[in-house]
Design a protein around this motif. Structure first.
Motif, PDB file in Angstrom:
ATOM      1  N   SER A  70      20.380 -72.019  94.412  1.00 51.46           N
ATOM      2  CA  SER A  70      20.735 -72.649  93.166  1.00 51.46           C
ATOM      3  C   SER A  70      22.222 -72.975  93.213  1.00 51.46           C
ATOM      4  O   SER A  70      23.017 -72.183  93.690  1.00 51.46           O
ATOM      5  N   GLY A  71      22.569 -74.154  92.757  1.00 52.39           N
ATOM      6  CA  GLY A  71      23.973 -74.556  92.788  1.00 52.39           C
ATOM      7  C   GLY A  71      24.321 -75.364  94.021  1.00 52.39           C
ATOM      8  O   GLY A  71      25.367 -75.992  94.089  1.00 52.39           O
ATOM      9  N   VAL A  83      22.663 -81.675  92.039  1.00 53.36           N
ATOM     10  CA  VAL A  83      22.897 -80.255  92.207  1.00 53.36           C
ATOM     11  C   VAL A  83      21.645 -79.512  91.782  1.00 53.36           C
ATOM     12  O   VAL A  83      21.005 -79.885  90.806  1.00 53.36           O
ATOM     13  N   ARG A  84      21.326 -78.481  92.580  1.00 55.09           N
ATOM     14  CA  ARG A  84      20.128 -77.726  92.274  1.00 55.09           C
ATOM     15  C   ARG A  84      20.405 -76.753  91.121  1.00 55.09           C
ATOM     16  O   ARG A  84      21.307 -75.931  91.209  1.00 55.09           O
ATOM     17  N   PHE A  85      19.680 -76.876  90.053  1.00 51.41           N
ATOM     18  CA  PHE A  85      19.809 -75.979  88.906  1.00 51.41           C
ATOM     19  C   PHE A  85      18.494 -75.263  88.693  1.00 51.41           C
ATOM     20  O   PHE A  85      17.470 -75.660  89.215  1.00 51.41           O
ATOM     21  N   ARG A  86      18.572 -74.213  87.881  1.00 47.60           N
ATOM     22  CA  ARG A  86      17.335 -73.584  87.439  1.00 47.60           C
ATOM     23  C   ARG A  86      17.221 -73.796  85.942  1.00 47.60           C
ATOM     24  O   ARG A  86      18.221 -73.695  85.228  1.00 47.60           O
ATOM     25  N   VAL A  87      16.017 -74.083  85.540  1.00 51.28           N
ATOM     26  CA  VAL A  87      15.757 -74.166  84.108  1.00 51.28           C
ATOM     27  C   VAL A  87      15.061 -72.886  83.727  1.00 51.28           C
ATOM     28  O   VAL A  87      14.100 -72.474  84.377  1.00 51.28           O
ATOM     29  N   GLN A  99      12.950 -74.970  89.291  1.00 50.06           N
ATOM     30  CA  GLN A  99      14.031 -75.688  89.950  1.00 50.06           C
ATOM     31  C   GLN A  99      14.119 -77.120  89.425  1.00 50.06           C
ATOM     32  O   GLN A  99      13.107 -77.769  89.181  1.00 50.06           O
ATOM     33  N   LEU A 100      15.351 -77.593  89.297  1.00 48.19           N
ATOM     34  CA  LEU A 100      15.536 -78.950  88.805  1.00 48.19           C
ATOM     35  C   LEU A 100      16.799 -79.522  89.427  1.00 48.19           C
ATOM     36  O   LEU A 100      17.803 -78.818  89.561  1.00 48.19           O
ATOM     37  N   HIS A 101      16.726 -80.785  89.847  1.00 51.75           N
ATOM     38  CA  HIS A 101      17.918 -81.427  90.396  1.00 51.75           C
ATOM     39  C   HIS A 101      18.613 -82.210  89.308  1.00 51.75           C
ATOM     40  O   HIS A 101      18.011 -83.069  88.680  1.00 51.75           O
TER      41      HIS A 101
ATOM     42  N   PRO B  75       8.267 -82.046  88.381  1.00 47.72           N
ATOM     43  CA  PRO B  75       9.094 -80.977  88.962  1.00 47.72           C
ATOM     44  C   PRO B  75       9.059 -79.670  88.167  1.00 47.72           C
ATOM     45  O   PRO B  75       9.111 -78.595  88.761  1.00 47.72           O
ATOM     46  N   LEU B  76       8.924 -79.743  86.869  1.00 53.57           N
ATOM     47  CA  LEU B  76       8.909 -78.496  86.084  1.00 53.57           C
ATOM     48  C   LEU B  76       7.501 -77.968  85.847  1.00 53.57           C
ATOM     49  O   LEU B  76       7.333 -76.942  85.199  1.00 53.57           O
ATOM     50  N   PHE B  96      19.932 -79.609  76.345  1.00 53.13           N
ATOM     51  CA  PHE B  96      20.177 -78.595  77.368  1.00 53.13           C
ATOM     52  C   PHE B  96      21.571 -78.001  77.181  1.00 53.13           C
ATOM     53  O   PHE B  96      22.511 -78.704  76.829  1.00 53.13           O
ATOM     54  N   SER B 103      24.255 -71.558  87.838  1.00 57.43           N
ATOM     55  CA  SER B 103      23.683 -72.907  87.734  1.00 57.43           C
ATOM     56  C   SER B 103      22.336 -72.811  87.042  1.00 57.43           C
ATOM     57  O   SER B 103      21.282 -72.967  87.649  1.00 57.43           O
ATOM     58  N   VAL B 104      22.403 -72.509  85.784  1.00 59.12           N
ATOM     59  CA  VAL B 104      21.198 -72.308  84.989  1.00 59.12           C
ATOM     60  C   VAL B 104      21.333 -73.106  83.702  1.00 59.12           C
ATOM     61  O   VAL B 104      22.422 -73.180  83.137  1.00 59.12           O
ATOM     62  N   VAL B 105      20.244 -73.725  83.291  1.00 55.11           N
ATOM     63  CA  VAL B 105      20.253 -74.409  81.999  1.00 55.11           C
ATOM     64  C   VAL B 105      19.056 -73.949  81.169  1.00 55.11           C
ATOM     65  O   VAL B 105      18.058 -73.497  81.719  1.00 55.11           O
ATOM     66  N   VAL B 106      19.198 -74.063  79.851  1.00 56.06           N
ATOM     67  CA  VAL B 106      18.052 -73.828  78.966  1.00 56.06           C
ATOM     68  C   VAL B 106      18.032 -74.925  77.915  1.00 56.06           C
ATOM     69  O   VAL B 106      19.025 -75.589  77.665  1.00 56.06           O
ATOM     70  N   LEU B 107      16.856 -75.093  77.313  1.00 58.10           N
ATOM     71  CA  LEU B 107      16.736 -76.010  76.180  1.00 58.10           C
ATOM     72  C   LEU B 107      17.064 -75.232  74.911  1.00 58.10           C
ATOM     73  O   LEU B 107      16.588 -74.109  74.733  1.00 58.10           O
ATOM     74  N   TRP B 141      16.851 -87.394  84.594  1.00 55.92           N
ATOM     75  CA  TRP B 141      16.625 -86.415  85.660  1.00 55.92           C
ATOM     76  C   TRP B 141      15.559 -85.402  85.268  1.00 55.92           C
ATOM     77  O   TRP B 141      15.125 -84.598  86.068  1.00 55.92           O
TER      78      TRP B 141
END
Ligand code: ZN
Ligand code: ZN
Ligand code: ZN
Lengths: 122, 822
Positions: A70-71, A83-87, A99-101, B75-76, B96, B103-107, B141
């Motif tokens: 990630s990152g 960039v590779r992120f995680r949701v 995983q999400l780009h 992808p999700l 988001f 490197s993490v995101v949330v809604l 994206w």
């Protein structure tokens, strides 16, 4: 796959009257959404926003991420950089990551990268 | 009754997947989301198309729906978008946020979670909240915007259509855009266009026209029941019962062709119970008898001959296949290449060339040497993904097509598909292609397997029966058993069918070239085949939907052969014809600016016969590949008014009459003179098979046949062997001598069928050695084209009157033509 080149680029002629009406409806829906929430959620929601670090630690061995950290920067299909992120999502009460780009120039990425850089300097 | 495999269709493959955008049909899982409102659950894509918002946002706003779910293959994965903190699913509130370090995101919803104080102290960067919907589109994206190519091939829906369909969904959620466009029952159908926005619009216009024609065809054919039919019985080589009978016909009515299905009925009498059976027409005899091979073998009342009735059994197969092909064209992006897709719809695309090495010589083994214009045609076709070849009469269309197919097959792009609207043309082409040494399989409709064919050895059913390998012996054993007993036990039948299908597949797959009719290309036996290269002969005689059947099997390169200066497709329903169903794809492409490559040397007609057609239909470009000497009728003593000019217009002043049926015309004087001309030809040593009598009216056709048989001074059998037929049924064929009886002779009415310049062109270009035209110049000269034909004959001293053995120049006055023909 073959690529077909059109002689004239298609002009997207969104009818201005239609566009205006759509914009109005869009805003109305947005406003209504906000207003309704203000009424509904008088009581403050309880916070439930801890980042479950355990989910990340094991992720190198199992889970959806197998091809990188990630990152990491990854070239995307359009040749740009992402960039590779995680949701983080909840399935019922279970937390999961996906995983999400996200494109490098997206404000989300910018924000994280800046903070990371700042932390590194400290 | 066994419906046969022909009727079993697998349409499921031709439908868009459930997750296709309900507006535009795009179904790439990365580009679509589902509206999550339980009563809705429709999918939409994230492209804007022609509107200011993306399709999904358009839907959410118009329908006031607010929740969405991603596709399982996105992808999700299958995920309902919701606030990580409170579970709010209103996408208009979601955005988001990134974590401060990871490197993490949330809604997170903007109201109220984004403004909750406690959050600020946590590891999240609230200031970077990014709304899910940006510029009326989902974040690209998260839900990808379909590529430009994908969007170009999707339905081009307008904002107005979106509004309309959203309105419709409020009352009928299952409605489709097609329902929106459907014309009312009494509405005139939408006319065909030159260009189409997309394949859905194409389908929306042609679909109803094909339906109109199908309904008309059904109504007409099913009303063709005939009573008091006299039957004579025979038994075929395959031991099946064959009934022979005369099926009376009139103008504009159905012409039976081999393969048609009829029901033969007997009402019963004191010694016979009522009986009926369905059968296939296997041939039409020279005596105009229909030979019907019956499906039933038991209980046939073969000791009775009179009082039978015949009904037509209408089948929707060909129309179903047209509709299916148009649907495939719209929903399956692999049905034709992108380039062909846009060219067929008339879109302005940059021209492509086909990259491959050209052969050193353009002829093919087993075929005659090609002339310059034929070589040019082969050469240009090989380099272009879309080409048109115009073959005026006698210019070697079939040889040129066969040479093209030979070179296409040698390019190693897989099997080549060769089609034509008529079985006769397919057979001719199959024979020529086979002569080049290529492996050809001729696929016949199941209903025509009993119909004899000049290329029987190439047909799939023949090859299956005669495959000479030991492992096919099981199939042969079952086949023999079936032939002997008429049927098999259900277990054996199952085994037989499976073996047969596998064998058919094996044989068809091993061929270089598959030949079938355009409708035949929709045969389920070809459903898993792909053809990148397709040649359609006689394409100017096929409707567009008919032509599309062979194209949607993966076409990347198409060659349409035909001649738009000869007769086009026959459309029975006037409404559909008026709306433009009678215009072929070839013609539309010409109108779109595709220049046909014209074959220019004709090898059929005596040079004096090709002169008028060349000047009036082909801008004078038709050259003669035969000399006058090669078309001399040696030893034939016939009173041509100008020796060396085997043509004349024989002035007739007899009146036209309405035929007994009340729907057609005849002309007794012309009939009598046709008989005299025929007799003179026969006496001078011409063979009956060399003579063709053409007349546009069924009434006259029947009258001539009878008149010759009754009044001809020679043996009756000679006259019976002479073909008397309509212009239309002579298209694509030739005779040494042609006698054309125009029939129409009246003061005030028009000249009917003769008005069509393309019909005149066909009538004038069938003869190799000589032509005699019988007609009334006073009537015909009103029409500009006929006026110039008459003038042409007059100038060459070939406009004559009087007794056949004493022809004199006619001084008859022409009328002024009504308008200038152009
Ligand atoms: Zn909805
Ligand atoms: Zn869409
Ligand atoms: Zn929330």
């Amino acid at each position: 796959e073959e690529h077909v080149k059109m002689k004239q680029k298609k002009v997207v002629e969104a009818d201005p009257a239609e566009a205006e009406e759509f914009e109005r409806e869009f805003r109305a829906l947005m406003q209504e959404s906000i207003d309704s929430r203000k009424l509904e959620m008088r009581a403050r929601p309880t916070l439930n926003m801890m980042i479950p670090m355990n989910l990340f630690e094991g992720s190198k061995d199992h889970g959806r991420i197998t091809d990188g950290e990630s990152g990491d920067d990854v070239p995307d299909e359009q040749g740009g950089n992402s960039v590779r992120f995680r949701v983080l999502v909840k399935k019922g009460n279970k937390q999961q990551t996906r995983q999400l780009h996200i494109p490098r120039d997206c404000s989300l990425v910018q924000s994280t990268k800046q903070k990371e850089a700042a932390e590194l300097e400290e | 009754d066994d419906p046969g495999d022909d009727d079993i269709h697998d349409f499921s493959k031709r439908d868009l997947p459930e997750h296709a955008c309900k507006y535009c049909g795009i179904h790439n899982p990365a580009c679509i989301v589902r509206c999550n409102v339980p009563s809705c659950r429709k999918w939409f894509c994230n492209s804007r198309g022609n509107t200011s918002g993306s399709h999904i946002v358009n839907h959410l706003v118009r329908a006031k729906h607010k929740e969405v779910c991603l596709h399982k293959d996105s992808p999700l994965g299958e995920t309902i978008l919701e606030c990580y903190n409170c579970g709010c699913r209103n996408v208009f509130l979601l955005g988001f946020i990134p974590a401060k370090s990871e490197s993490v995101v949330v809604l997170l919803c903007r109201e109220p979670c984004l403004s909750v104080n406690g959050l600020k102290d946590m590891n999240w960067d609230l200031s970077s909240w990014l709304p899910l919907i940006d510029d009326r589109c989902f974040l690209e994206w998260l839900v990808k915007v379909p590529s430009e190519q994908e969007q170009l091939r999707a339905r081009q829906i307008s904002a107005q259509q979106i509004n309309k369909v959203e309105e419709l969904w409020k009352t009928s959620p299952e409605a489709t855009l097609e329902d929106l466009e459907k014309p009312g029952v009494d509405d005139e159908p939408l006319p065909v266009a030159l260009k189409y926005e997309d394949a859905y619009q194409y389908q929306n216009i042609f679909g109803p026209l094909v339906k109109l024609e199908a309904d008309y065809d059904k109504m007409m054919k099913e009303s063709q029941s005939k009573d008091n039919i006299t039957v004579r019985w025979d038994i075929g080589l395959n031991k099946k019962r064959v009934a022979y009978f005369v099926f009376p016909k009139e103008d504009n009515e159905l012409r039976l062709v081999p393969g048609d299905e009829l029901r033969l009925r007997y009402p019963g009498d004191s010694t016979h119970s009522a009986w009926q059976s369905v059968g296939h027409v296997i041939k039409l005899t020279a005596q105009e008898e229909v030979a019907l091979e019956l499906r039933a073998s038991q209980g046939v009342p073969i000791d009775v001959n009179h009082n039978f009735s015949v009904d037509f059994v209408w089948k929707s197969t060909s129309f179903d296949r047209m509709q299916a092909a148009m649907k495939t064209f719209a929903v399956d992006e692999t049905s034709v290449s992108g380039y062909i897709y846009h060219r067929l719809l008339g879109h302005e695309v940059e021209l492509q060339t086909v990259r491959n090495t050209l052969p050193r010589r353009f002829g093919a083994p087993g075929l005659p040497e090609l002339n310059a214009s034929q070589v040019y045609a082969v050469k240009s076709v090989l380099q272009k993904p879309v080409s048109l070849i115009q073959g005026p009469p006698g210019t070697g269309k079939t040889v040129t097509s066969a040479a093209i197919v030979y070179h296409l097959a040698k390019q190693g792009q897989g099997q080549v598909l060769v089609c034509a609207p008529s079985n006769v043309a397919v057979d001719q082409l199959a024979e020529k292609i086979s002569a080049t040494g290529l492996k050809v399989v001729r696929l016949c409709a199941k209903s025509r397997e009993a119909v004899s064919s000049p290329v029987e050895h190439l047909t799939l059913h023949y090859q299956v029966r005669h495959l000479d390998t030991s492992d096919k012996s099981e199939l042969h054993k079952l086949q023999l058993l079936k032939d002997e007993q008429g049927e098999l036990s259900s277990a054996d039948e199952k085994k037989y069918k499976a073996l047969k299908r596998a064998t058919e597949r094996e044989i068809a797959q091993s061929a270089d070239v598959i030949c079938c009719t355009c409708v035949g290309a929709g045969d389920p036996r070809l459903s898993n085949f792909r053809f990148r290269q397709v040649l359609i002969d006689e394409s100017t005689q096929a409707t567009e939907p008919e032509c599309s059947i062979p194209l949607v099997l993966g076409c990347k390169q198409v060659v349409l052969v035909g001649d738009h200066c000869q007769l086009g497709p026959v459309i029975m329903c006037k409404k559909a014809a008026r709306a433009g169903l009678s215009q072929s794809l070839f013609e539309r492409l010409v109108l779109l600016g595709v220049k046909p490559i014209r074959l220019q040397v004709q090898y059929r007609m005596h040079p004096c016969l090709s002169e008028f057609p060349s000047n009036n239909f082909y801008e004078g470009t038709l050259q003669n590949g035969v000399t006058m000497n090669q078309r001399l009728s040696q030893g034939i003593d016939f009173p041509w008014p100008v020796p060396n000019r085997p043509m004349f217009f024989y002035v007739q002043m007899g009146q036209e009459e309405i035929s007994a049926s009340g729907t057609s015309y005849l002309n007794r004087t012309e009939s009598a003179n046709v008989e005299k001309i025929v007799t003179t030809f026969l006496k001078s040593g011409v063979n009956p098979s060399q003579i063709g009598v053409i007349t546009p009216y069924e009434g006259q056709r029947a009258y001539i046949v009878n008149h010759m048989a009754r009044n001809g001074s020679l043996r009756q059998q000679l006259y019976k062997e002479i073909e008397v037929a309509s212009v239309d049924s002579f298209q694509g064929r030739e005779k040494d001598y042609i006698i054309l009886s125009c029939v129409r002779s009246n003061e005030h009415q028009g000249i009917g069928f003769l008005n069509d310049p393309r019909r005149l062109n066909v009538a004038l270009t069938r003869a190799r050695y000589g032509i005699v035209i019988l007609g009334n110049p006073k009537v015909l000269s009103k029409q500009p084209l006929w006026n110039s034909l008459l003038t042409h004959y007059k100038e060459h001293e070939c406009l004559v009157e009087g007794a056949l053995n004493n022809l004199k120049q006619s001084m008859v006055q022409f009328q002024k033509p009504k308008k200038i023909y152009n």
